[in-house]
Write a protein that holds these residues in place. Sequence first.
Motif, PDB file in Angstrom:
ATOM      1  N   ASP A  51       0.835  -1.207   0.000  1.00  0.00           N
ATOM      2  CA  ASP A  51       0.000   0.000   0.000  1.00  0.00           C
ATOM      3  C   ASP A  51       0.871   1.259   0.000  1.00  0.00           C
ATOM      4  OD1 ASP A  51      -2.352  -1.434   0.034  1.00  0.00           O
ATOM      5  OD2 ASP A  51      -2.463  -1.474   2.228  1.00  0.00           O
ATOM      6  N   PRO A  52       0.308   2.410  -0.415  1.00  0.00           N
ATOM      7  CA  PRO A  52       1.055   3.671  -0.336  1.00  0.00           C
ATOM      8  C   PRO A  52       1.524   3.962   1.083  1.00  0.00           C
ATOM      9  CG  PRO A  52      -0.901   3.936  -1.688  1.00  0.00           C
ATOM     10  CD  PRO A  52      -1.008   2.577  -1.062  1.00  0.00           C
ATOM     11  N   ILE A  53       2.693   4.565   1.207  1.00  0.00           N
ATOM     12  CA  ILE A  53       3.272   4.872   2.517  1.00  0.00           C
ATOM     13  C   ILE A  53       2.703   6.203   3.006  1.00  0.00           C
ATOM     14  CG2 ILE A  53       5.418   5.429   3.724  1.00  0.00           C
ATOM     15  CD1 ILE A  53       6.804   3.547   1.686  1.00  0.00           C
ATOM     16  N   THR A  98      -2.933   9.373  -5.084  1.00  0.00           N
ATOM     17  CA  THR A  98      -3.011   8.099  -4.372  1.00  0.00           C
ATOM     18  C   THR A  98      -1.675   7.751  -3.728  1.00  0.00           C
ATOM     19  OG1 THR A  98      -4.744   7.233  -5.824  1.00  0.00           O
ATOM     20  CG2 THR A  98      -3.408   5.606  -4.633  1.00  0.00           C
ATOM     21  N   TYR A  99      -0.576   8.065  -4.423  1.00  0.00           N
ATOM     22  CA  TYR A  99       0.755   7.701  -3.927  1.00  0.00           C
ATOM     23  C   TYR A  99       1.539   8.881  -3.360  1.00  0.00           C
ATOM     24  CZ  TYR A  99      -0.210   3.350  -6.390  1.00  0.00           C
ATOM     25  OH  TYR A  99      -0.782   2.170  -6.803  1.00  0.00           O
ATOM     26  N   SER A 114       4.930  -2.031  -8.088  1.00  0.00           N
ATOM     27  CA  SER A 114       4.318  -2.388  -9.366  1.00  0.00           C
ATOM     28  C   SER A 114       2.997  -3.132  -9.191  1.00  0.00           C
ATOM     29  CB  SER A 114       5.292  -3.234 -10.196  1.00  0.00           C
ATOM     30  OG  SER A 114       5.688  -4.393  -9.480  1.00  0.00           O
ATOM     31  N   GLU A 115       2.930  -4.050  -8.214  1.00  0.00           N
ATOM     32  CA  GLU A 115       1.698  -4.832  -8.038  1.00  0.00           C
ATOM     33  C   GLU A 115       0.508  -3.928  -7.709  1.00  0.00           C
ATOM     34  OE1 GLU A 115       4.891  -7.088  -5.558  1.00  0.00           O
ATOM     35  OE2 GLU A 115       4.599  -5.055  -6.367  1.00  0.00           O
ATOM     36  N   HIS A 116       0.757  -2.971  -6.817  1.00  0.00           N
ATOM     37  CA  HIS A 116      -0.327  -2.075  -6.400  1.00  0.00           C
ATOM     38  C   HIS A 116      -0.708  -1.137  -7.538  1.00  0.00           C
ATOM     39  CE1 HIS A 116      -2.518   0.925  -4.001  1.00  0.00           C
ATOM     40  NE2 HIS A 116      -2.635  -0.018  -3.077  1.00  0.00           N
TER      41      HIS A 116
END
Length: 373
Positions: A160-162, A277-278, A252-254
Motif C-alpha cells: 500500500d502507499p506509505i 493516491t501515492y 508495481s503490483e499495487h
Amino acid sequence: MAFINHNNNRRERTMFGQRLRLARKRAGLSMQALAERVTPGVSAQAISKYEADKMMPSSAVLVGLSKALGVSLDFLLGGQVEALEALEWRKTSKASAQDRAMAEAIVIEKLEDYLAIEDILDLHPEADPFAELRIDRVGDEEEIDAKARAVRKKWELGIDPIPSMTALLEDKGLKVIEADLPERINGLACHVERADAPPTEVIVVARQTNVERKRFNLAHELAHRIIAGTGNAALRLEPAMNRFAGAFLMPSEHLIAEAGQNRHGMTWHEIMRLKRTYGVSAAAMMVRLGQVGILSKAAVEYAFKTYARGWRKDEPEAIGPGEGFAAFETPQRFERLVWRALGEELISPVRAAQMLGLPLKNVEREIRGPRDQ
C-alpha cells in the motif's frame, strides 16, 4: 553570563574556528566587514586568528560576534557536531557558496539541539541503522526494483502507499529535519561526525518544497543508504536512486491493480488521481507507469514532449498544505523528545521554547493545559 574557558581544549577551539568561518560566509561578510560590525571592536587580524584557532575571543567579543552574525552562542560554541561530511545537495545550478554556507549553518544549529536532547534523555540510536539492508551494487533496473520490494518486505510495509516517508525514516533511525533553507536549495543529506559519540545521518528538507518532491527526495535518500553503487557502467548512480525511489513509493503490483495493464492511453483525470493516491509528482507517476509497462515507452516519451513537458518544473494539481499526504509529511521526533524532556523536568520551559522555536507563553500554556476563564 559566564562562559567556559575553551583555551585549554583544542577540539572545542577548532570547532569554534570552523563555526565562526561558516557563520561569516553565511552572512556574506569579509573579515574586515565583520570586524567593523562587532562591538566591542576587534581587528580583521584578530578574526583571522579566531578562525585559524590561534586565539579565542573574550566573552564580550564572543557575544558581539554572535549578534553581528545573527547566530546563537550555542551555534558558535556547540560541542555536538564536529563536521558535516559527504554532503549531498538538492539544489539548483544557481545556488551560491553563500547559499550553501547558510544551509550548513541552519542544519548545524538544529542538529546541536537535536543531539543535545538525545543526550539529555540518554538515547543512543544505532550508528548505522541500515547495515543489514545495505548492498554494494545493483546490476540493472530489475535488481533495483527487487531491492525496493525486499526493503518493504523486511519492514513489513505491504504494497500500500506509505502514509509518511518522514515518519518511516525517523522510525528507522534517520534524523529528518525540515528547515527554512535558501530559496535555491531544496534539501541536503550528510554524514554527521560527532566529537565524543558515534556518527549519525541526517536528511534535511526545505520547508518550501512541495510534498510530492519531499516524499520522492526522502525515498531517493533512503536508496543512497541502502545501495552503495552500480555494477553496470550504463546504469548511473543518481538515475538508479530515482528508480529505487519510484519502486519503493509505487510498488508495481499495487500500481497495476490501480491502473490496469498494457494501457493504450490514460486520461488526465486518471493520472491526477494516481499521483494523489501515492503522494508523488505527476512526472514521477508518468515515469513509473512506463517502468512497469502500464504505458509504452513511446507513450511516455510523447507525453513529455507534449502535454507533460512542463510537469518537471510546475506541478499540476499540487497537493496543498495540510491536504492528504501533506498533513503527515512533517518531522515529529525531535519535537516529541523536547516535550518528553520537559515533562520529566530535565529541561526548563525557557530551554524548550528556544528549541521548539515557540513563544514561552505558548510552552507554558501547553504545560498547564486549558484553564477555566
